[in-house]
Motif scaffolding. Structure first.
Motif, short mmCIF file in Angstrom:
data_model
loop_
_atom_site.label_atom_id
_atom_site.label_comp_id
_atom_site.label_asym_id
_atom_site.label_seq_id
_atom_site.Cartn_x
_atom_site.Cartn_y
_atom_site.Cartn_z
N LEU A 56 0.80 -1.23 0.00
CA LEU A 56 0.00 0.00 0.00
C LEU A 56 0.83 1.29 0.00
CD1 LEU A 56 -2.71 1.44 0.03
CD2 LEU A 56 -2.94 0.92 2.45
N PRO A 57 1.73 1.49 0.97
CA PRO A 57 2.43 2.78 0.98
C PRO A 57 3.32 3.00 -0.24
CG PRO A 57 3.38 1.29 2.60
CD PRO A 57 2.14 0.63 2.08
N ARG A 58 3.98 1.95 -0.69
CA ARG A 58 4.84 2.10 -1.87
C ARG A 58 3.99 2.49 -3.08
NH1 ARG A 58 10.23 -0.24 -1.00
NH2 ARG A 58 10.14 -1.21 1.03
N SER A 59 2.83 1.90 -3.19
CA SER A 59 1.96 2.18 -4.34
C SER A 59 1.28 3.54 -4.22
CB SER A 59 0.88 1.10 -4.45
OG SER A 59 1.47 -0.17 -4.61
N ALA A 60 0.97 3.92 -2.98
CA ALA A 60 0.12 5.10 -2.78
C ALA A 60 0.92 6.40 -2.80
CB ALA A 60 -0.63 4.97 -1.46
N THR A 61 1.93 6.48 -1.94
CA THR A 61 2.63 7.74 -1.77
C THR A 61 4.12 7.60 -2.09
OG1 THR A 61 2.78 7.13 0.57
CG2 THR A 61 1.09 8.73 -0.04
#
Ligand code: SF4
Lengths: 475, 249
Positions: free
Chosen positions: A256-261
């Motif tokens: 999630l974090p790598r993809s999102a922000t």
């Protein structure tokens, strides 16, 4: 959520806003580069994606059991579970819960699900003011605007626009557009409200059925403040957010974090389980929202849209989103995910233009951390929309006629070759009819592009001439 | 080696020079080319526009036309991707078992031109001469659908006289997308403007790609802008030699 204009009309308006296009291009280009850099660091990103996809696919297959298990776990740990079939039911439940506390103001943790059900309006109608605490959500709220991005709701605004807004609303008037100063202004405005410790309303990124643990991720820590300082916590969660066990979050929280922000870790990952005496909210309510999701689940192909973990990577790489902006979709979830989710969750009648708002370039599927084949779903939903209109003689007739003519022309060699000759201008009458149809279909093309010039000879004519034989007629 | 040419309806009808170049190139490399005249359209436009039953019928037709071919070569990344990605699924809609089996079997024998040259023939230097400054647009179906990677660039780098210039934001879609260009004409045009701007920034005289459809779109925009930049299918560049420069040029 309120704008049900067809995409092309809404996009035409937003495309004309050059400031918006500039803001979006700058912002999405930045996030794209950040994502690419941190995804590149992971040795086996594809393996991680497969694990994430498998967790979500399994959870959807077993959604009924998992939801019952979640209800039991949350209840056993001191929470109260409510089931909401649709937006109105969810609003009713939440407003009732807030009214029971006597609160006149509630704090909101950034949540798409509460946008989806228009909760703030529902609360306002009941005399309760809802204050958004995520910086970007606050910007959108103060501007009386709607979020235009899943992760970065105010992506359509630049710093100067935010400075003007803050100076006008929450002060101070001599604010500059430095990010630190803007954040400080929001902090000064929000902090004392956090400390009042009243009612907090949140969404949820994940829930673990086995333990009843709920998970919210965010970047600022404002959510953490609200979640921990509140006396009453109400969480509104789409039913597709449940996974079997806490350990299943390992892959998802890495994706999630790598993809999102483009971050390696979410700065704040809050996890809580029920109620703990003397620690955190003493009253916890979980509202499980359907609002069309079980309809999505019923479609074997379309249900993959429910795997989504709302990272917005598909928005950030989408050339259509980048140019038309989130507002053009008219939905809570814009971009490629919106185009596959909303026509199903809401309805084709209202959102039928969205699956067509894509050139099927495939950039979204390439980045989706849970492996949703978005172009395939878009095509699947286009089929559903075309089929829906097949039963209505007056809707989409020009296109249907053109497609029928073409399908017939392609259905046999003789007919095909005759159509090729016709296209070049053999039969006068047929050409005139063809021209009217062509203009209806191609007018939008020629507004900004030249049409190709038809050649004197088709390829197959050349081939036959070269082979020195005229086998026209054989078929 | 013998192959059957799947020329595509678009090339057949509107861009015959691309088909002719494909034939000349393959023959020059010692490949025997057949053109099954029963072929029409692969069904891509119908499928992508939401007309799956119609597309399945066309797919069955195309598969039948190539049922006897050992290898099928096409100068279109998007039509090759259509066959590869969608034919097995479309086959499920076809009640005739034999026809469905032919559809399901076609992908394994179908090659986009640069895949065939590099992977099957094992050539990168095809003996072409093309003295122009060229930029390459990796069309979406070649880049993300077939994942042809740098095969086209490897071929282009070996063309004598050709100066290859890199396209900025190359992986961005040109905005064609079949009926998308008409249904969402404004968004499509905005994408095209950015693509055309990137092409012009390279200073190239020619923009090439693996798909006549994308080139029709990019070329339509470049001509409207009176840019003077030509669009030429990769097959035409690879077919060009000193003795036989491409006739259209
Ligand atoms: S569809 Fe995939 S890429 Fe798009 S927001 Fe959902 S998880 Fe992210």
């Amino acid at each position: 959520m309120t704008d049900a204009r067809p995409f092309p009309a809404a996009a035409r308006e937003s495309l004309a806003d050059s400031q918006l296009r500039h803001n979006l291009a700058v912002a999405t280009t930045t996030i794209r580069a950040r994502r690419a850099a941190v995804v590149g660091e992971v040795a086996d990103w594809e393996g991680l994606r497969r694990r994430g996809a498998a967790v979500k696919a399994y959870s959807l297959e077993h959604l009924d059991e998992l939801l019952e298990q979640l209800e039991a776990s949350v209840t056993a740990t001191g929470g109260v579970v409510h089931w909401a079939a649709d937006a109105a039911a969810a609003r009713r439940i939440v407003t009732g819960l807030v009214a029971a506390t006597g609160a006149e103001e509630v704090l909101k943790v950034k949540s798409l699900t509460t946008d989806e059900i228009d909760l703030n309006a529902g609360l306002a109608a009941a005399g309760v003011a809802a204050l958004e605490t995520d910086l970007a959500e606050l910007v959108v709220q103060l501007a009386g605007d709607r979020p235009s991005h899943i992760v970065v709701p105010a992506i359509h605004k630049n710093r100067a626009e935010i400075r003007d807004l803050f100076a006008r609303t929450i002060g101070p008037a001599d604010l500059t557009d430095s990010p630190a100063e803007l954040a400080a202004a929001a902090r000064a405005f929000l902090r004392r409200r956090f400390l009042a410790g009243g009612v907090t309303i949140s969404g949820a990124n994940f829930a673990a059925a086995e333990s009843g643990a709920i998970c919210v991720v965010e970047s600022e820590g404002n959510g953490r403040m609200c979640l921990t300082l509140a006396s009453t916590l109400i969480t509104v969660m789409g039913i597709e957010k449940v996974v079997p066990r806490l350990t299943d979050l390992a892959a998802l929280l890495a994706l999630l974090p790598r993809s999102a922000t483009g971050e390696r870790l979410n700065p704040y990952t809050s996890l809580w389980t029920g109620v703990h005496p003397g620690d955190g909210p003493q009253s916890f309510h979980l509202v499980l929202l359907d609002n069309g999701r079980s309809r999505v689940l019923a479609d074997r192909v379309g249900r993959d849209a429910l795997r989504c973990i709302r990272c917005a990577a598909c928005l950030n790489v989408c050339p259509v989103y980048e140019r038309a902006g989130g507002g053009a979709y008219g939905t809570t979830y814009p971009g490629p995910i919106g185009a596959i989710l909303e026509p199903q969750r809401d309805s084709l009648e209202r959102r039928g233009s969205l699956p067509f708002a894509s050139s099927l370039c495939g950039a979204c599927a390439e980045v989706c951390p849970v492996g949703i084949d978005i172009p395939r779903l878009l095509v699947h939903l286009r089929g559903a929309e075309v089929d829906r209109k097949r039963g209505r003689p007056l809707e989409g007739r020009t296109e249907r006629t053109a497609m029928a003519i073409l399908a017939r022309a392609f259905s046999g060699r003789r007919r095909y070759e005759a159509a090729q000759r016709l296209g070049r201008g053999g039969d006068r009458l047929a050409r005139a009819r063809g021209a009217a149809l062509r203009d209806a279909l191609m007018g939008p093309w020629t507004r900004s592009r030249e049409l190709p010039v038809a050649p004197d000879q088709t390829f197959r004519e050349w081939w036959r001439e070269r082979a020195g034989e005229d086998d026209r007629g054989r078929s | 080696m013998a192959v059957a040419l799947f020329v595509t309806c678009l090339v057949d009808t509107l861009f015959p020079a691309c088909g002719q170049a494909t034939v000349r190139l393959l023959e020059r490399l010692g490949v025997e080319v057949d053109f099954p005249a029963k072929q029409t359209c692969c069904g891509q436009m119908h499928l992508n526009s939401g007309y799956a039953p119609e597309a399945a019928g066309l797919a069955a037709r195309l598969a039948a036309a190539f049922a006897d071919a050992e290898a099928v070569v096409t100068p279109s990344a998007s039509c090759a991707a259509m066959v590869r990605e969608s034919y097995p699924r479309l086959a499920e809609r076809i009640p005739d078992r034999g026809a469905a089996a032919a559809m399901a079997a076609l992908p394994a024998r179908t090659y986009e031109l640069t895949e065939f040259l590099v992977d099957v023939l094992g050539v990168e230097d095809v003996g072409a001469y093309y003295p122009h400054r060229v930029t390459y647009h990796p069309s979406c179906h070649g880049l993300r659908g077939l994942r042809v990677g740098d095969r086209p660039l490897r071929l282009l780098r070996r063309v004598r006289g050709l100066e290859l210039v890199e396209l900025g934001d190359a992986e961005q879609c040109c905005g064609f997308g079949g009926t998308f260009a008409v249904k969402n004409a404004d968004t499509s045009a905005a994408m095209l403007t950015d693509k055309a701007t990137a092409v012009l920034a390279t200073g190239a005289q020619v923009c090439t790609a693996l798909d006549s459809s994308c080139l029709m779109h990019i070329g339509g925009g470049l001509r409207r802008a009176r840019s003077g930049v030509d669009v030429v299918h990769l097959a035409e560049i690879l077919a060009a030699t000193d003795a036989h420069p491409v006739p259209s040029r």
